[in-house]
Design a protein around this motif. Structure first.
Motif, mmCIF file in Angstrom:
data_model
loop_
_atom_site.group_PDB
_atom_site.id
_atom_site.type_symbol
_atom_site.label_atom_id
_atom_site.label_comp_id
_atom_site.label_asym_id
_atom_site.label_seq_id
_atom_site.Cartn_x
_atom_site.Cartn_y
_atom_site.Cartn_z
ATOM 1 N N ASP A 253 5.059 6.342 5.066
ATOM 2 C CA ASP A 253 5.240 6.460 4.034
ATOM 3 C C ASP A 253 5.183 8.281 3.636
ATOM 4 O OD1 ASP A 253 2.569 7.152 2.219
ATOM 5 O OD2 ASP A 253 2.364 5.046 3.448
ATOM 6 N N SER B 20 -11.079 -0.410 -3.246
ATOM 7 C CA SER B 20 -9.723 -0.141 -3.395
ATOM 8 C C SER B 20 -9.499 1.131 -4.016
ATOM 9 C CB SER B 20 -9.309 -1.109 -4.414
ATOM 10 O OG SER B 20 -7.856 -1.037 -4.954
ATOM 11 N N GLY B 21 -8.908 2.303 -3.370
ATOM 12 C CA GLY B 21 -8.741 3.452 -4.208
ATOM 13 C C GLY B 21 -7.605 3.223 -5.113
ATOM 14 N N SER B 22 -6.719 1.996 -5.144
ATOM 15 C CA SER B 22 -5.703 1.934 -5.949
ATOM 16 C C SER B 22 -6.226 1.441 -7.347
ATOM 17 C CB SER B 22 -4.618 0.774 -5.642
ATOM 18 O OG SER B 22 -3.858 1.704 -4.366
ATOM 19 N N GLY C 59 -8.784 -4.266 -2.160
ATOM 20 C CA GLY C 59 -9.490 -3.430 -1.091
ATOM 21 C C GLY C 59 -9.524 -3.860 0.093
ATOM 22 N N PHE D 164 -5.570 -4.008 3.359
ATOM 23 C CA PHE D 164 -5.250 -3.130 4.788
ATOM 24 C C PHE D 164 -5.732 -4.015 5.966
ATOM 25 C CE2 PHE D 164 -7.138 -0.389 7.836
ATOM 26 C CZ PHE D 164 -5.978 0.616 8.104
ATOM 27 N N GLN E 59 -5.494 -4.071 -5.452
ATOM 28 C CA GLN E 59 -6.527 -4.338 -6.469
ATOM 29 C C GLN E 59 -7.948 -4.427 -5.920
ATOM 30 O OE1 GLN E 59 -6.450 -7.333 -9.383
ATOM 31 N NE2 GLN E 59 -4.739 -8.409 -8.201
ATOM 32 N N ASN F 229 0.786 -1.146 0.178
ATOM 33 C CA ASN F 229 -0.088 -0.105 0.056
ATOM 34 C C ASN F 229 0.886 1.167 0.068
ATOM 35 O OD1 ASN F 229 -2.401 -1.526 0.068
ATOM 36 N ND2 ASN F 229 -2.833 -1.152 2.230
HETATM 37 P P1 ADP Z 1 -6.021 -2.464 -2.286
HETATM 38 O O1 ADP Z 1 -4.338 -2.101 -1.754
HETATM 39 O O2 ADP Z 1 -6.117 -3.878 -2.861
HETATM 40 O O3 ADP Z 1 -6.596 -1.432 -2.880
HETATM 41 P P2 ADP Z 1 -6.301 -2.138 0.678
HETATM 42 O O4 ADP Z 1 -7.115 -2.577 1.560
HETATM 43 O O5 ADP Z 1 -4.824 -2.595 1.016
HETATM 44 O O6 ADP Z 1 -6.583 -2.597 -0.605
HETATM 45 O O7 ADP Z 1 -6.133 -0.733 0.738
HETATM 46 C C1 ADP Z 1 -7.397 0.193 0.327
HETATM 47 C C2 ADP Z 1 -7.026 1.477 0.047
HETATM 48 O O8 ADP Z 1 -6.776 2.268 1.052
HETATM 49 C C3 ADP Z 1 -5.930 1.463 -1.157
HETATM 50 O O9 ADP Z 1 -6.385 1.233 -2.381
HETATM 51 C C4 ADP Z 1 -5.809 3.031 -1.002
HETATM 52 O O10 ADP Z 1 -6.630 3.898 -1.723
HETATM 53 C C5 ADP Z 1 -5.865 3.237 0.456
HETATM 54 N N1 ADP Z 1 -4.498 3.059 1.185
HETATM 55 C C6 ADP Z 1 -4.216 2.211 1.914
HETATM 56 N N2 ADP Z 1 -2.812 2.429 2.356
HETATM 57 C C7 ADP Z 1 -2.688 3.641 1.942
HETATM 58 C C8 ADP Z 1 -1.376 4.449 2.178
HETATM 59 N N3 ADP Z 1 -0.399 4.209 3.149
HETATM 60 N N4 ADP Z 1 -1.164 5.738 1.567
HETATM 61 C C9 ADP Z 1 -2.416 6.112 0.868
HETATM 62 N N5 ADP Z 1 -3.519 5.433 0.511
HETATM 63 C C10 ADP Z 1 -3.539 4.111 1.209
#
Ligand code: ADP
Ligand code: MG
Length: 549
Positions: free
Chosen positions: A77, A97-99, A119, A122, A117, A35
């Motif tokens: 980070d 998932s924001g990513s 979500g 985390f 991908q 992340n």
């Molecule tokens: P994924 O990584 O598959 O998208 P996660 O549950 O790991 O799902 O994270 C959910 C969302 O939270 C991410 O897509 C991102 O938008 C946001 N996020 C998580 N960790 C961070 C971080 N360290 N900095 C910025 N955004 C984060």
């Protein structure tokens, strides 16, 4: 501070996340680092596309720290950060998932390897933490926020003073349990080893203050301990680098470290495939047979990486069993992983990659056989048996793949030969491939029946391993020629003249043969004049169709 509630479904989902999805608690670190790496990628992308949001490359990094008294683990980070809405939407909604959205929205960001991908990654942190605090300032906002959650009963968000863009995540580790000691995530050594295992090739530095002890100058047995900022990951994966720039020593060291071998590999295979399914592979053939190679203990299979993040070890399906001696790894951006990212979702993709790997290994071996015969023979001494097992297994299904890789010791110049070499120099009137089974080269050479066959100018293959006859049985023929044991049935080595002579001898010695047969009647089926022998008086042979003398 207003307390937001997870929806009931979310509570159950969170429970599932924590207890069912992952087999391995330690992967929480892989997820949080992935992340952070994604967030750094996004900030970097923003910096490239927006002059006002410029950031120096060297400021993009991940920092780890622990607090043993509070039992906290912190990962920080300097990535893109999260606004209040993003904290709510991305961390407050499971499976958001924001990513994933980022990739959808920024098509030109396609070639930055965003990892997230699903979500859900985390939430894996709740496997080890009873409380998580996320503090963040978005590159697109001037107000920082703190997100706090103790799991299923929701989260709070409050504004904080924060000037540094990026995110700080603090995990309050769970109380130790009988079978689970969460304190290990406070241990520098453990953290280092997890980074090496899962996140060694993340492109941004992962740093930590580490206690190092140094000898005091001029004084024996006296040490001082100092804190030192260390970068824990090696960042650039060897296999992503240009082949031209990699030295043999780098390959060797990489192999020896990663696959725990004392000896450098015999062969390195490093290549990259672009296509519907792209991947990079870095494969090694060990120079010695591993001590446990032929035991249950030996774990075959390749390591699988996706976007340079370690996914699984010993992926058996990536390599056929007859090439199980090959060690190495495969990295692909294209494979679709299941939700825990611990296994692949699609068999089909795996099969395509596996087939391609198999072809590559095969052609590397053929190449070695043709161009580096000695090398090949020493490889064959190590792993030839495995190839012959392969020929025999699955009812001979792999014979096309393997028949040209097999060697046999041969009476021709006393060396190892291929079946092709044998057939190509077969005598004009010869229509079978002669072989003989035995325990050792020496004992075969002493066999009476060898003499005549070789005297007649025929080449004989020595079957020294038990599996040889089984393997050949599966092969049935090679280039249209069948196999024949010189210990078995009629050999038909004689000229017409010799045949006539044999008949005369038979008649002349009829009473001797009868007497011998009578004397040996419980032990042999027949006694006859043989065309197999040269200087030896007698030999034992077995009937046609009866195997394994
Ligand atoms: P994924 O990584 O598959 O998208 P996660 O549950 O790991 O799902 O994270 C959910 C969302 O939270 C991410 O897509 C991102 O938008 C946001 N996020 C998580 N960790 C961070 C971080 N360290 N900095 C910025 N955004 C984060
Ligand atoms: Mg993630």
């Amino acid at each position: 501070m207003e307390k937001q509630q997870f929806k009931a479904e979310s509570k159950r989902l969170l429970d599932l996340m924590i207890h069912s999805i992952y087999t391995n608690k330690e992967i929480f670190l892989r997820e949080l680092i992935s992340n952070a790496s994604d967030a750094l990628d996004k900030r970097h992308f923003l910096s490239l596309t927006n002059d006002e949001k410029r950031v120096n490359q060297e400021d993009l990094k991940i920092t780890l720290s622990t607090n043993k008294d509070l039992r906290t683990f912190t990962i920080q980070d300097t990535g893109i950060g999260m606004t209040k809405e993003e904290l709510e939407n991305h961390l407050g909604t499971i499976a958001k998932s924001g990513s994933f959205d980022f990739k959808q929205e920024n098509k030109d960001a396609e070639d930055i390897d965003i990892i997230g991908q699903f979500g859900v990654g985390f939430y894996s942190a709740f496997m080890v933490a009873s409380k998580i605090v996320v503090e963040s300032l978005s590159a697109n906002d001037s107000q920082g926020y703190r997100w706090t959650s103790e799991g299923a009963d929701g989260y709070t968000i409050e504004p904080i003073d924060r000037t540094e863009i990026g995110t700080t995540i603090t995990l309050y580790l769970r109380d130790n349990e009988e079978e689970e000691n969460y304190d290990e995530y406070l241990d520098t050594y453990k953290i280092k080893s997890l980074i090496t295992k899962y996140s060694d090739y993340v492109r941004y530095p992962i740093q930590m203050m580490v206690e190092v002890s140094r000898p005091v100058e001029g004084k024996e047995d006296e040490y001082t301990t100092e804190l030192e900022l260390q970068t824990l990951n090696s960042m650039v994966p060897l296999w992503k680098r240009n082949k031209k720039d990699i030295t043999e020593e780098e390959y060797n060291n990489f192999y020896m470290n990663k696959f725990m071998d004392w000896e450098k590999p015999q062969k390195v295979l490093h290549y990259s495939i672009e296509g519907t399914l792209s991947y990079q592979a870095l494969l090694f053939i060990p120079s010695k047979t591993p001590y446990n190679f032929y035991s249950q203990e030996y774990e075959p299979g390749l390591q699988l990486y996706s976007k340079s993040v370690f996914i699984m070890d010993h992926a058996k399906d990536l390599i056929p069993d007859y090439f199980r001696f090959v060690k190495g790894l495969v990295d692909s951006d294209d494979v679709s992983l299941n939700i825990s990212r611990e296994i692949l979702q699609q068999d089909r993709q795996l099969k395509i990659i596996a087939r391609s790997i198999e072809k590559k290994i095969k052609s590397a071996l053929v190449d070695m056989l043709v161009k580096e015969r000695e090398e090949y023979e020493s490889f064959y001494k190590n792993f030839g048996l495995q190839l012959k097992y392969g020929l025999y297994s699955d009812y001979g299904a792999h014979k096309e793949q393997l028949q040209d890789l097999i060697l046999f010791y041969s009476s021709h110049e006393d060396r190892y030969v291929t079946l092709k070499e044998y057939v190509e120099r077969m005598k004009e009137n010869q229509d079978v491939i002669y072989y003989v089974s035995g325990d050792s080269i020496e004992s075969i050479k002493k066999l009476p029946q060898m003499e005549r066959v070789t005297e007649k100018g025929y080449e004989v293959l020595y079957f020294l391993d038990d599996v040889d006859e089984f393997a050949i049985r599966m092969l049935q023929t090679y280039m249209g020629k069948s196999f024949k044991s010189i210990n078995q049935g009629e050999l038909d080595l004689d000229t017409e003249e010799e045949k006539a002579e044999k008949e005369t001898l038979k008649k002349e010695n009829a009473s001797l043969l009868e007497a011998l047969k009578d004397a040996l009647k419980d032990k042999v089926k027949d006694v006859t004049i043989s065309s197999r022998l040269a200087s030896h008086p007698v030999c034992l042979i077995s009937d046609e169709g009866v195997s394994f003398e």
